[in-house]
Design a protein around this motif. Structure first.
Motif, mmCIF file in Angstrom:
data_model
loop_
_atom_site.group_PDB
_atom_site.id
_atom_site.type_symbol
_atom_site.label_atom_id
_atom_site.label_comp_id
_atom_site.label_asym_id
_atom_site.label_seq_id
_atom_site.Cartn_x
_atom_site.Cartn_y
_atom_site.Cartn_z
ATOM 1 N N LEU A 257 65.703 79.213 69.398
ATOM 2 C CA LEU A 257 65.081 79.500 68.730
ATOM 3 C C LEU A 257 63.725 80.619 69.129
ATOM 4 N N GLY A 258 64.102 80.757 70.302
ATOM 5 C CA GLY A 258 63.786 81.321 71.273
ATOM 6 C C GLY A 258 62.149 81.268 71.766
ATOM 7 N N HIS A 259 61.651 79.925 72.160
ATOM 8 C CA HIS A 259 60.773 79.674 72.841
ATOM 9 C C HIS A 259 61.451 79.419 74.094
ATOM 10 N N HIS A 260 60.307 80.534 75.313
ATOM 11 C CA HIS A 260 60.581 80.855 76.473
ATOM 12 C C HIS A 260 60.759 79.421 77.329
ATOM 13 N N VAL A 261 61.176 78.912 77.574
ATOM 14 C CA VAL A 261 60.760 76.987 78.397
ATOM 15 C C VAL A 261 61.222 76.951 79.713
ATOM 16 N N ASP A 262 60.406 77.391 80.570
ATOM 17 C CA ASP A 262 61.053 77.766 82.430
ATOM 18 C C ASP A 262 59.949 77.237 83.007
ATOM 19 N N HIS A 263 59.649 77.336 84.259
ATOM 20 C CA HIS A 263 58.254 76.659 85.343
ATOM 21 C C HIS A 263 58.260 75.474 84.615
ATOM 22 N N PHE A 264 58.991 74.823 84.610
ATOM 23 C CA PHE A 264 57.892 73.052 84.658
ATOM 24 C C PHE A 264 58.733 72.451 85.054
ATOM 25 N N THR A 265 57.874 71.070 85.115
ATOM 26 C CA THR A 265 58.226 69.977 86.809
ATOM 27 C C THR A 265 59.256 68.800 84.840
ATOM 28 N N THR A 266 60.426 68.518 86.349
ATOM 29 C CA THR A 266 61.545 67.799 85.432
ATOM 30 C C THR A 266 61.522 66.445 86.910
ATOM 31 N N ALA A 267 61.544 64.845 86.350
ATOM 32 C CA ALA A 267 61.628 63.884 87.385
ATOM 33 C C ALA A 267 62.426 63.313 86.288
ATOM 34 N N ASN A 268 63.287 61.722 87.585
ATOM 35 C CA ASN A 268 63.891 60.728 87.123
ATOM 36 C C ASN A 268 63.335 59.553 87.490
#
Length: 315
Positions: A257-268
């Protein structure tokens, strides 16, 4: 055929001081542990490597996300809820740290029962062969009734149950995570696979209602995920299959949908690392400029330590 011992006298060596090392006393060793330390001091004293390094980096990412006003999402399986961690999670919500919560169906059921009677988690083995597993009347009838009412009002699964717990003044509502989310105005979404939860066994279950409630929550979670870029944090805690799959699809839709989702953090966070969280939370979503971490350990130990580290840093 016979072999003679090889002559090693011609082997070349190099000075130890010229070698690149992965671990050094100056940068990677633990500090001194003493009595009376604050949580932040204890975390800073841990070795700067492996699990403790990952935990500290996740804490830093969460604190930074809070400062930037970016989402911090906690997606949790049922075991996290029945470990009794709601007071810990509640503290993070009330401090404005956690901005969205996602649960699987089991998590919502355990939380609902805790709010209702202050207890949960039946002995499955003791009742399964008698045909009584999951057949508690109040759990099935009240959850299904709450969902039917909520869907008629355009609500999702999580908000429907959270509102019911508050409006009907459940005796242990202060211990309910879903009620805490609704009370504090943050999204709480529940993502079910029909046939996996005990409430689906009851005569009052309605597949259309379950689908509508969970689908609304999927759309809400996708909206949250669309804002993770540039500093947000997504934590998967104790869900080995369902929530990692939901997250990956939500991320795909947000990008589409055009949202630039980058430069974030994930963890498990989990007691052991499984394929889907590692692939669909830690690795694939962070293949651009994002970072993914794994923290292995018991939820009842690691989540309070995570929360205490965050709260200590934000004072």
């Amino acid at each position: 055929m016979k072999y003679k011992p090889l002559d090693f006298s011609g082997v070349s060596t190099y000075p130890l001081k010229t070698r690149n090392n992965k671990v050094s006393v100056a940068n990677d060793f633990a500090g001194t542990v003493r009595s009376g330390m604050s949580v932040s001091e204890l975390l800073a004293a841990m070795p700067n490597q492996l699990g403790s390094q990952s935990l500290n980096r996740v804490i830093d990412a969460v604190v930074a996300a809070r400062e930037k006003g970016k989402p911090v999402v906690m997606a949790m399986g049922g075991h996290v809820i029945k470990c009794g961690l709601q007071p810990v999670l509640k503290a993070l919500i009330e401090a404005g740290v956690v901005t969205a919560v996602a649960l699987n169906g089991a998590g919502s059921i355990h939380d609902f029962e805790i709010g209702l009677i202050g207890a949960t988690s039946e002995d499955v083995g003791a009742v399964l062969h008698a045909g009584n597993f999951g057949m508690a009347e109040e759990t099935g009838s009240q959850i299904n009734a709450a969902l039917k009412k909520g869907v008629a009002e355009g609500l999702g699964h999580g908000e429907s149950l959270g509102r019911t717990i508050l409006e009907e003044e459940f005796p242990f509502r202060e211990q309910s995570l879903m009620a805490t989310c609704v009370k504090n105005g943050i999204p709480v979404t529940v993502h079910v696979a029909i046939g996996t939860d005990i409430t689906h066994q009851h005569p009052s279950a309605d597949g259309a209602v379950l689908g509508a409630a969970s689908y609304t929550d999927f759309r809400i979670l996708t909206s949250v995920v669309s804002e993770l870029g540039d500093g947000g944090v997504y934590l998967n805690i104790g869900s080995a299959v369902l929530l990692p799959e939901v997250f990956l699809k939500a991320l795909s839709i947000a990008q589409n949908l055009g949202h630039h989702v980058d430069h974030f953090t994930t963890a498990n966070f989990d007691m052991q690392q499984h394929y889907r969280p590692l692939t669909n939370v830690v690795k694939r979503p962070t293949s651009g400029e994002s970072r993914g971490y794994t923290v292995t350990g018991h939820h009842e130990i690691m989540i309070p330590l995570l929360a205490a580290g965050i709260l200590d840093k934000i004072k």
